[in-house]
Design a protein around this motif. Structure first.
Motif, PDB file in Angstrom:
ATOM      1  N   GLY A 119      73.469  53.765  61.209  1.00  0.00           N
ATOM      2  CA  GLY A 119      73.450  54.133  59.788  1.00  0.00           C
ATOM      3  C   GLY A 119      73.388  55.646  59.612  1.00  0.00           C
ATOM      4  N   THR A 167      66.379  60.965  58.921  1.00  0.00           N
ATOM      5  CA  THR A 167      67.213  61.081  57.714  1.00  0.00           C
ATOM      6  C   THR A 167      66.342  61.450  56.514  1.00  0.00           C
ATOM      7  OG1 THR A 167      68.903  59.539  58.456  1.00  0.00           O
ATOM      8  CG2 THR A 167      68.616  59.738  56.079  1.00  0.00           C
ATOM      9  N   GLY A 168      65.188  60.799  56.421  1.00  0.00           N
ATOM     10  CA  GLY A 168      64.278  61.078  55.312  1.00  0.00           C
ATOM     11  C   GLY A 168      63.764  62.509  55.364  1.00  0.00           C
ATOM     12  N   ILE A 169      63.450  62.972  56.555  1.00  0.00           N
ATOM     13  CA  ILE A 169      62.969  64.357  56.703  1.00  0.00           C
ATOM     14  C   ILE A 169      64.067  65.319  56.255  1.00  0.00           C
ATOM     15  CG2 ILE A 169      62.205  66.103  58.369  1.00  0.00           C
ATOM     16  CD1 ILE A 169      61.062  63.742  60.066  1.00  0.00           C
ATOM     17  N   HIS A 198      55.510  60.309  64.590  1.00  0.00           N
ATOM     18  CA  HIS A 198      55.879  59.031  65.188  1.00  0.00           C
ATOM     19  C   HIS A 198      55.627  57.966  64.139  1.00  0.00           C
ATOM     20  CE1 HIS A 198      54.163  55.312  67.138  1.00  0.00           C
ATOM     21  NE2 HIS A 198      55.438  55.250  67.432  1.00  0.00           N
ATOM     22  N   SER A 199      56.656  57.191  63.833  1.00  0.00           N
ATOM     23  CA  SER A 199      56.476  56.106  62.875  1.00  0.00           C
ATOM     24  C   SER A 199      56.516  54.770  63.614  1.00  0.00           C
ATOM     25  CB  SER A 199      57.547  56.194  61.786  1.00  0.00           C
ATOM     26  OG  SER A 199      57.529  55.071  60.950  1.00  0.00           O
ATOM     27  N   LEU A 200      57.695  54.346  64.052  1.00  0.00           N
ATOM     28  CA  LEU A 200      57.813  53.042  64.716  1.00  0.00           C
ATOM     29  C   LEU A 200      58.764  53.141  65.905  1.00  0.00           C
ATOM     30  CD1 LEU A 200      58.204  50.836  61.505  1.00  0.00           C
ATOM     31  CD2 LEU A 200      56.184  50.919  62.976  1.00  0.00           C
ATOM     32  N   PHE A 201      58.965  51.993  66.540  1.00  0.00           N
ATOM     33  CA  PHE A 201      59.852  51.923  67.708  1.00  0.00           C
ATOM     34  C   PHE A 201      61.321  52.009  67.265  1.00  0.00           C
ATOM     35  CE2 PHE A 201      60.940  48.913  71.516  1.00  0.00           C
ATOM     36  CZ  PHE A 201      61.419  49.979  72.240  1.00  0.00           C
ATOM     37  N   GLY A 202      61.661  51.295  66.194  1.00  0.00           N
ATOM     38  CA  GLY A 202      63.076  51.127  65.881  1.00  0.00           C
ATOM     39  C   GLY A 202      63.596  51.880  64.671  1.00  0.00           C
ATOM     40  N   ASN A 203      62.841  52.847  64.140  1.00  0.00           N
ATOM     41  CA  ASN A 203      63.298  53.449  62.881  1.00  0.00           C
ATOM     42  C   ASN A 203      63.458  54.965  62.924  1.00  0.00           C
ATOM     43  OD1 ASN A 203      60.680  54.400  62.901  1.00  0.00           O
ATOM     44  ND2 ASN A 203      60.147  53.666  60.857  1.00  0.00           N
ATOM     45  N   GLY A 252      70.439  49.908  64.734  1.00  0.00           N
ATOM     46  CA  GLY A 252      70.894  49.786  63.337  1.00  0.00           C
ATOM     47  C   GLY A 252      70.669  51.082  62.583  1.00  0.00           C
ATOM     48  N   CYS A 253      69.455  51.610  62.693  1.00  0.00           N
ATOM     49  CA  CYS A 253      69.133  52.858  61.998  1.00  0.00           C
ATOM     50  C   CYS A 253      69.967  54.015  62.548  1.00  0.00           C
ATOM     51  CB  CYS A 253      67.647  53.182  62.144  1.00  0.00           C
ATOM     52  SG  CYS A 253      66.580  52.111  61.155  1.00  0.00           S
ATOM     53  N   ARG A 268      76.479  57.859  57.929  1.00  0.00           N
ATOM     54  CA  ARG A 268      76.301  58.708  56.749  1.00  0.00           C
ATOM     55  C   ARG A 268      76.461  60.189  57.092  1.00  0.00           C
ATOM     56  NH1 ARG A 268      71.929  55.091  56.290  1.00  0.00           N
ATOM     57  NH2 ARG A 268      70.667  56.658  57.315  1.00  0.00           N
ATOM     58  N   ALA A 324      66.212  56.812  61.012  1.00  0.00           N
ATOM     59  CA  ALA A 324      66.041  56.751  59.558  1.00  0.00           C
ATOM     60  C   ALA A 324      64.911  57.679  59.101  1.00  0.00           C
ATOM     61  CB  ALA A 324      65.763  55.314  59.117  1.00  0.00           C
ATOM     62  N   VAL A 325      63.845  57.748  59.877  1.00  0.00           N
ATOM     63  CA  VAL A 325      62.758  58.675  59.525  1.00  0.00           C
ATOM     64  C   VAL A 325      63.313  60.105  59.499  1.00  0.00           C
ATOM     65  CG1 VAL A 325      60.553  59.652  60.293  1.00  0.00           C
ATOM     66  CG2 VAL A 325      60.931  57.184  60.415  1.00  0.00           C
TER      67      VAL A 325
END
Ligand SMILES: Cc1ncc(C[n+]2csc(CCOP(=O)(O)OP(=O)(O)O)c2C)c(N)n1
Ligand code: SF4
Ligand SMILES: [Mg+2]
Lengths: 337, 417
Positions: free
Chosen positions: A146, A107-109, A96-101, A142-143, A150, A104-105
């Motif tokens: 995105g 995507t990074g994984i 768990h990172s944030l509410f709105g990302n 937004g994330c 992609r 994107a997290v």
């Protein structure tokens, strides 16, 4: 422990007992080998649709990924009730990172996995991102867009309970018209959410022409498992939007969670369908069409429609919206009706 | 290898030599050339096994970095100014989770009014974010600090921000010594994460923590920065052993031994300050310079030691803590506690305003004469300020302040002479 009567067969439903099915057709949940990805002991409310949906979805994803799955989770009820430090209900690698990302997290994984695989440091590992409707359709949009655009190799699952439940039932852009929340009351003449607002992210996901978009409810758990499994069989950005009733936020009885999910589908209020590459490929037909009142009157968030003088016009608008869904997504089998 | 190259390109080469596995960024001046350079290197196969991801915002850039770092990939991003603020929530999150991401901040002012030129407001706004923050004085140091940053980040499991002055460094062509791959490999081992999302050993990362443990978790972040305080000088020594030059460390001292006046500053302005100090030394003035390389963790002991025998300190900073004065000077004053010396804060170079030797010389001379106040805005045009204040006193609808002030200055300021 108090006595709980156990029902082996559900009556008045369309479910089929697993033991009548061939081994390979049985549900993931029916299998002793299931992961229990979201294990018992978490702190969701009784009858929480989100907990149910997540358990089925992630266990199905785990099976499809042969147990090699990483999940990213948005802030929200699912995150809060599953991981009160130092406990966790998750039996899979989970962040768990944030509410709105969250998209994107994820995507990074997925990017890290791709590199590690290429280097021969890791086998194939799949990625799921998950969040509530607020974390998906509002702050995380937004994330999410995105990630779709992609076509990153992520399955994103939205658990839609029609509001910000974790913070005490406020309006989100997925709150349906006429539903009351703590923040719909101060705006507009009615206590419920305005008509003509909000967004239906599955349709927006389709507009991105990603490989797979599906909706589901916790009433049709086999359908949910099937869609997760299908999505996991594909690569690229995939999106599943699950309607998950919330007894607390909807003002409904805990035992009505499945019933409400089914009524949402049977009235046409929530269209259940699949789309590939932006085109509708199938929809789950309404078996026994119900008027929207049947769905609305079980929920206190619509109680203001059923006062001394019922809000006939508002109910008619909701019926019209359901009818529009039925036309748009082909929810009624023409021959059967 | 010696090269005449752009600062951004030098940094891109340094990052490439560190074998990054995921690079994700969103364009903003003056950071763009770094990321474009890296993109070209990935495409050309000069950086292998690396995913280059174009994201839709800085918030997504840092979030992608969080995901990839947590999955065990060496991860890099870069930003500046508005971009750093746009990603702020994720900046705190990355350090809170203890993820060793390295990020270049090409220092630039923050609007409004929007301004693309250099100052330190962006990086200093994140001083409490839990990131280690290193400031480069030259392009060579910017290059070197990136190599040290990956090692530092991964050893203490904290993210590191390498700050370099936008345009002044990023766009300047200078001679730099670019190390070989063998040298960098000898200095920087492959990334061994402390925590990783791994299906064979599942963990939950980012759980909710209540009052029962939050203070302890936060204290640990502080303790790790204190470890970094010890590690940074050691890494600079190791760096010297491999690469043969002094770079990094906590602070840089210049002519401090007998200095009665000490100027404290960060970044590229240190060059101009040293030139000015040379002139003043030639005229017999006992003046020296303390450059801060590690802003977070802040080297309180080193700063204190450097000021121990001084009579006055002038903190020249490219940032403004609106409502009080200095940002860097607040930290310097903390280091001075109990020392009997005069402290002066000078706010200079905001939004790219040139800091000239002439102005500095006059400023330092004033400090030496004991005529410098606590807070000075170097080369401030008082006419323009007073005119606007007067306008606001006399006219209720005085209009947008920045635009009115620009009009007062006239076309020269806008460059359309
Ligand atoms: C940036 C930010 N803004 C607001 C919040 C507060 N917040 C936490 S969860 C939440 C609501 C979650 O709603 P939803 O995503 O629909 O999930 P649910 O709880 O309904 O399952 C809010 C507003 C936050 N954590 N972060
Ligand atoms: S508030 Fe709703 S979504 Fe949250 S745990 Fe309770 S039932 Fe589930
Ligand atoms: Mg919700």
């Amino acid at each position: 422990m108090s006595f709980q009567p156990v029902h082996f067969y559900q009556t008045g439903t369309f479910t089929v007992g697993n033991r009548l099915l061939a081994q390979e057709e049985r549900s993931v949940q029916a299998n002793m080998e299931r992961t229990n990805s979201l294990n018992s002991g978490h702190r969701a409310c009784q009858g929480c649709g989100e907990a149910l949906g997540a358990r089925y979805a992630i266990d199905a994803a785990m099976k499809a990924a042969s147990g090699r799955l990483i999940a990213a989770n948005a802030t929200g009820c699912l995150e809060v009730f599953s991981t009160p430090y130092p406990e966790t209900s998750w039996q899979i690698p989970w962040i768990h990172s944030l509410f709105g990302n969250t998209a994107a997290v994820a995507t990074g994984i997925a990017a890290a996995i791709k590199v590690k695989r290429h280097k021969g440091q890791m086998g194939d590992v799949r990625v799921v991102a998950q969040g509530g409707d607020g974390g998906t359709t509002d702050i995380g949009f937004g994330c999410l867009s995105g990630m779709f655009e992609r076509n990153d190799d992520v399955l994103y699952i939205c658990y839609d309970n029609g509001g910000y439940m974790n913070t005490g039932v406020q309006r989100s852009s997925a709150t349906p018209p006429a539903a009351r929340t703590a923040t719909t009351m101060p705006v507009g003449p009615e206590p419920g959410n305005a008509f003509g607002q909000g967004k239906f992210v599955p349709a927006i996901a389709m507009a991105h022409e990603i490989p797979y978009v599906a909706t589901a409810t916790v009433a049709d758990l086999r359908d949910l498992e099937y869609k997760v499994t299908k999505a996991m069989g594909m690569r690229g950005a995939r999106y599943i939007h699950i309607l998950v009733p919330c007894p607390l936020g909807w003002g409904a009885a805990s035992e009505d969670t499945i019933k409400l999910a089914r009524l949402a589908k049977e009235t046409g209020i929530f269209p259940v369908f699949e789309a590939e590459g932006g085109e509708l490929t199938s929809s789950l037909k309404i078996r026994r069409q119900q008027p929207v009142e049947e769905y609305l009157k079980l929920q206190k968030r619509y109680a203001h429609l059923f006062g001394k003088t019922p809000a006939v016009a508002t109910i008619a608008r909701l019926q019209a919206a359901a009818d529009k869904n039925i036309r748009k997504y082909g929810l009624l089998d023409q021959e059967a009706n | 290898m010696l090269k005449q190259t752009e600062g951004s390109h030098a940094v891109a080469e340094a990052v490439g030599l560190c074998r990054p596995e995921v690079i994700c960024a969103y364009p903003i001046s003056p950071q763009t050339h770094i990321v474009e350079g890296l993109g070209e290197m990935v495409k050309a196969g000069e950086i292998q096994d690396c995913e280059f991801i174009n994201v839709e915002s800085e918030f997504a850039a840092m979030s992608v970095a969080i995901g990839s770092s947590a999955t065990g990939a060496r991860t890099y991003t870069a930003t500046a100014s508005q971009g750093l603020l746009f990603m702020a929530e994720a900046v705190y999150n990355a350090s809170g989770l203890g993820l060793p991401i390295v990020m270049t901040v090409a220092n630039r002012a923050i609007g409004a009014p929007i301004n693309i030129w250099n100052d330190h407001t962006d990086a200093l706004s994140q001083r409490d974010s839990g990131w280690i923050q290193l400031f480069a004085e030259t392009n060579q140091e910017a290059l070197d600090l990136h190599i040290q940053a990956f090692k530092l980040a991964e050893e203490v499991s904290l993210p590191v921000m390498v700050c370099m002055d936008g345009f002044i460094l990023t766009h300047a062509y200078e001679r730099v010594d670019v190390p070989t791959q063998e040298q960098v490999d000898a200095f920087l081992p492959p990334y061994e994460p402390r925590q990783v999302l791994d299906p064979t050993d599942p963990v939950s990362i980012g759980a909710m923590v209540g009052p029962e443990a939050f203070s302890e978790v936060r204290y640990l972040a502080h303790a790790k920065q204190m470890q970094a305080l010890e590690l940074i000088p050691r890494l600079a020594e190791q760096f010297k052993a491999v690469f043969g030059r002094d770079s990094g460390g906590l602070t840089h001292s210049y002519l401090l031994d007998d200095a009665e006046t000490v100027v404290v500053a960060m970044g590229s302005v240190l060059g101009t300050i040293k030139d000015t100090v040379d002139e003043m030394r030639a005229a017999g003035e006992k003046i020296g310079v303390l450059g801060i390389t590690s802003y977070r963790p802040f080297p309180l002991d080193n700063v204190r030691a450097a000021l121990q025998n001084a009579q006055r300190v002038v903190v020249l900073e490219k940032s403004l803590a609106v409502g009080i004065g200095g940002v860097l000077s607040t930290d310097v004053r903390m280091a001075m506690s109990g020392l009997q010396l005069h402290g002066h804060t000078v706010v200079a170079g905001l939004g790219g305003r040139a800091i000239t030797r002439k102005s500095l010389r006059a400023l330092f001379a004033k400090a030496v004469r004991g005529e410098l106040g606590h807070l000075t805005f170097l080369d401030l045009d008082w006419n323009v300020v007073n005119k606007q204040l007067e306008r606001e006193r006399t006219t209720r609808r005085s209009g947008p302040a920045a635009e009115s002030m620009l009009r007062d200055i006239g076309v020269i300021a806008t460059g359309i002479v």
